[in-house]
Design a protein around this motif. Structure first.
Motif, short mmCIF file in Angstrom:
data_model
loop_
_atom_site.label_atom_id
_atom_site.label_comp_id
_atom_site.label_asym_id
_atom_site.label_seq_id
_atom_site.Cartn_x
_atom_site.Cartn_y
_atom_site.Cartn_z
N ILE A 1 -34.58 -45.06 20.64
CA ILE A 1 -33.54 -45.27 21.66
C ILE A 1 -32.24 -45.71 20.99
O ILE A 1 -31.15 -45.25 21.36
N GLU A 2 -32.34 -46.60 19.99
CA GLU A 2 -31.15 -47.09 19.30
C GLU A 2 -30.42 -45.96 18.58
O GLU A 2 -29.19 -45.87 18.62
N GLU A 3 -31.16 -45.07 17.94
CA GLU A 3 -30.55 -43.95 17.23
C GLU A 3 -29.87 -42.99 18.21
O GLU A 3 -28.75 -42.50 17.95
N ILE A 4 -30.52 -42.70 19.31
CA ILE A 4 -29.94 -41.81 20.32
C ILE A 4 -28.67 -42.41 20.90
O ILE A 4 -27.64 -41.74 21.04
N THR A 5 -28.73 -43.70 21.23
CA THR A 5 -27.55 -44.38 21.78
C THR A 5 -26.41 -44.37 20.79
O THR A 5 -25.24 -44.17 21.17
N ASN A 6 -26.71 -44.55 19.50
CA ASN A 6 -25.67 -44.52 18.47
C ASN A 6 -25.02 -43.15 18.39
O ASN A 6 -23.79 -43.03 18.28
N VAL A 7 -25.84 -42.09 18.46
CA VAL A 7 -25.29 -40.72 18.42
C VAL A 7 -24.39 -40.46 19.61
O VAL A 7 -23.29 -39.91 19.47
N LEU A 8 -24.82 -40.87 20.80
CA LEU A 8 -24.04 -40.61 22.01
C LEU A 8 -22.75 -41.41 22.03
O LEU A 8 -21.75 -40.98 22.61
N ASN A 9 -22.74 -42.59 21.40
CA ASN A 9 -21.55 -43.44 21.40
C ASN A 9 -20.59 -43.17 20.25
O ASN A 9 -19.38 -43.26 20.43
N LYS A 10 -21.14 -42.82 19.08
CA LYS A 10 -20.29 -42.80 17.89
C LYS A 10 -20.20 -41.46 17.18
O LYS A 10 -19.36 -41.29 16.30
N LYS A 11 -21.04 -40.48 17.56
CA LYS A 11 -21.04 -39.22 16.83
C LYS A 11 -20.88 -38.02 17.76
O LYS A 11 -21.11 -36.88 17.34
N SER A 12 -20.49 -38.26 18.99
CA SER A 12 -20.39 -37.19 19.98
C SER A 12 -18.94 -36.95 20.37
O SER A 12 -18.04 -37.17 19.58
N GLY A 13 -18.69 -36.49 21.60
CA GLY A 13 -17.33 -36.30 22.08
C GLY A 13 -16.55 -35.26 21.29
O GLY A 13 -17.11 -34.28 20.78
N LEU A 14 -15.26 -35.48 21.16
CA LEU A 14 -14.40 -34.56 20.40
C LEU A 14 -14.90 -34.41 18.97
O LEU A 14 -14.92 -33.31 18.42
N LEU A 15 -15.30 -35.54 18.37
CA LEU A 15 -15.81 -35.50 17.00
C LEU A 15 -17.07 -34.66 16.89
O LEU A 15 -17.19 -33.81 16.00
N GLY A 16 -18.00 -34.89 17.79
CA GLY A 16 -19.28 -34.20 17.71
C GLY A 16 -19.18 -32.70 17.89
O GLY A 16 -19.85 -31.93 17.19
#
Length: 392
Positions: free
Chosen positions: A257-272
């Motif tokens: 859950i922590e890894e998924i939350t980190n991806v959705l918060n910090k590695k997604s969006g415009l950057l992702g």
């Protein structure tokens, strides 16, 4: 007599601050203390006199705030201690719908909201308690990002989950960026002479993005939810995703859950999506050079934004204005043009020339007799300073 108010935004590893002379509401200085609690701690202070950089011997909250106060005094930016300290606090839960003077009870309630903002509220408490120990004679005021959205009706803030989760744990939509949405909606209403009865859509677009529907000065719906992850596509945040994505990624990738939350918060969006940057300027430049993924990131960003604004429009009795603010909203002419020209249903007619200059003297970038589109530079720190002045 001094009329200075210091506004503080304490982060997990930084402190942003602004000093206002409230006799004129002029910002006398602003700055950022970075890399707190490390050997590389430093402070940058900007004022009319120039820019000052300082290394921190100690970079805990208490020592850093003491250096900030002392440096502002030594530089002649204030002759006495501030008459009040204003703190930005991200999450006030259902406890706070207005700014409040800091008391032991207020601090305890902010701590109770830590599960709702685990990265932000502990830092706010640290900043408040540090100032309290350093300068107990200075009144402190807290202003909450969630407060403006406390006027949402239950139909807008409840999730479709067992009601007991709301009763027991406060699982509901709270919204963020409230200070910005409150400021720009009231400023737009004033500039446009809308009077007491009005309907306004506000789009706060930066690395974090959210939109709100405001009726007669009250927020009736917003795009962010229990956390800042819900809603629009952002710089590094995904915005809305299927809740089942968590289980899917856990099953297929073995992520926690922590890894998924980190991806959705910090590695997604415009950057992702773009693979280029979380900065709209860099993504736009890459798209202009033919980078297809950068263009795709822009397409998704604008589509999601238009769709959310359309949904929020359904909450209004009438639409008088669409307000753009935040780093992207205030500066990306292409974003504003795309949204207005795509959403013909809103009845807004873009003035291409005014859009190129970020608006006329009022910030208006539209023409005709329909609803207005307007650019309003956000002033969250000033709003906090005003709240502090009003309470003392």
């Amino acid at each position: 007599m001094s009329n200075n108010i210091l506004v503080i935004n304490s982060g997990s590893s930084s402190i942003k601050f602004s000093l206002f002379d409230m006799s004129s509401e002029a910002e006398r200085a602003s700055g950022l203390a970075e890399r707190l609690n490390t050997a590389e701690g430093e402070i940058t202070i900007k004022s009319a006199e120039g820019k000052l950089n300082l290394k921190l011997e100690k970079s805990d909250y208490r020592s850093t705030l003491e250096v900030i106060i002392n440096t502002l005094t030594e530089q002649g930016l204030m002759d006495t201690l501030p008459v009040a300290i204003g703190h930005r606090v991200v999450h006030g839960g259902e406890f706070f719908s207005d700014p409040v003077l800091v008391t032991a009870d207020v601090i305890e309630k902010i701590k109770q909201c830590i599960p709702l903002a685990p990265l932000h509220n502990p830092a706010a408490v640290a900043g408040i308690e540090a100032m309290e120990s350093l300068y107990p004679e200075i009144p402190q005021v807290t202003v909450f990002d969630t407060a403006f959205h406390q006027t949402l009706p239950p139909k807008a803030y409840l999730y479709g989950v067992p009601y007991e989760l709301y009763e027991e744990l406060g699982v509901r939509r709270y919204g963020m960026h409230g200070t910005s949405h409150q400021y720009v909606s009231s400023e737009a209403a004033k500039r446009l002479g809308l009077g007491e009865k009005h309907g306004i859509l506000t789009a706060h677009l930066g690395n974090g993005c959210s939109c709100s529907a405001v009726v007669n000065g009250k927020c009736v719906d917003t795009t962010m939810g229990m956390t800042p992850l819900e809603g629009l596509l952002m710089g590094t945040r995904s915005g809305d995703v299927d809740p089942g994505l968590h289980q899917f990624l856990h099953d297929q990738k073995g992520w926690s859950i922590e890894e998924i939350t980190n991806v959705l918060n910090k590695k997604s969006g415009l950057l992702g999506i773009s693979g280029v940057s979380n900065d709209m300027r860099s993504v736009e430049a890459a798209a202009e050079e033919g980078n297809e993924r950068a263009q795709l990131a822009l397409d998704v960003f604008h589509f999601r934004l238009a769709r959310q604004l359309g949904g929020l429009a359904a909450c209004l009795p009438q639409l008088d204005a669409l307000v753009f603010t935040g780093g992207i909203g205030e500066n990306s002419r292409s974003t504003r043009a795309l949204i207005i020209n795509t959403m013909k249903i809103l009845g807004i007619e873009l003035d291409e020339e005014l859009n190129k200059t970020n608006g006329n003297e009022l910030g208006v970038i539209s023409k005709g007799n329909g609803p207005k589109a307007i650019v309003v530079n956000t002033a969250e720190e000033l709003m906090i300073a005003r709240a502090a002045q009003a309470l003392i």
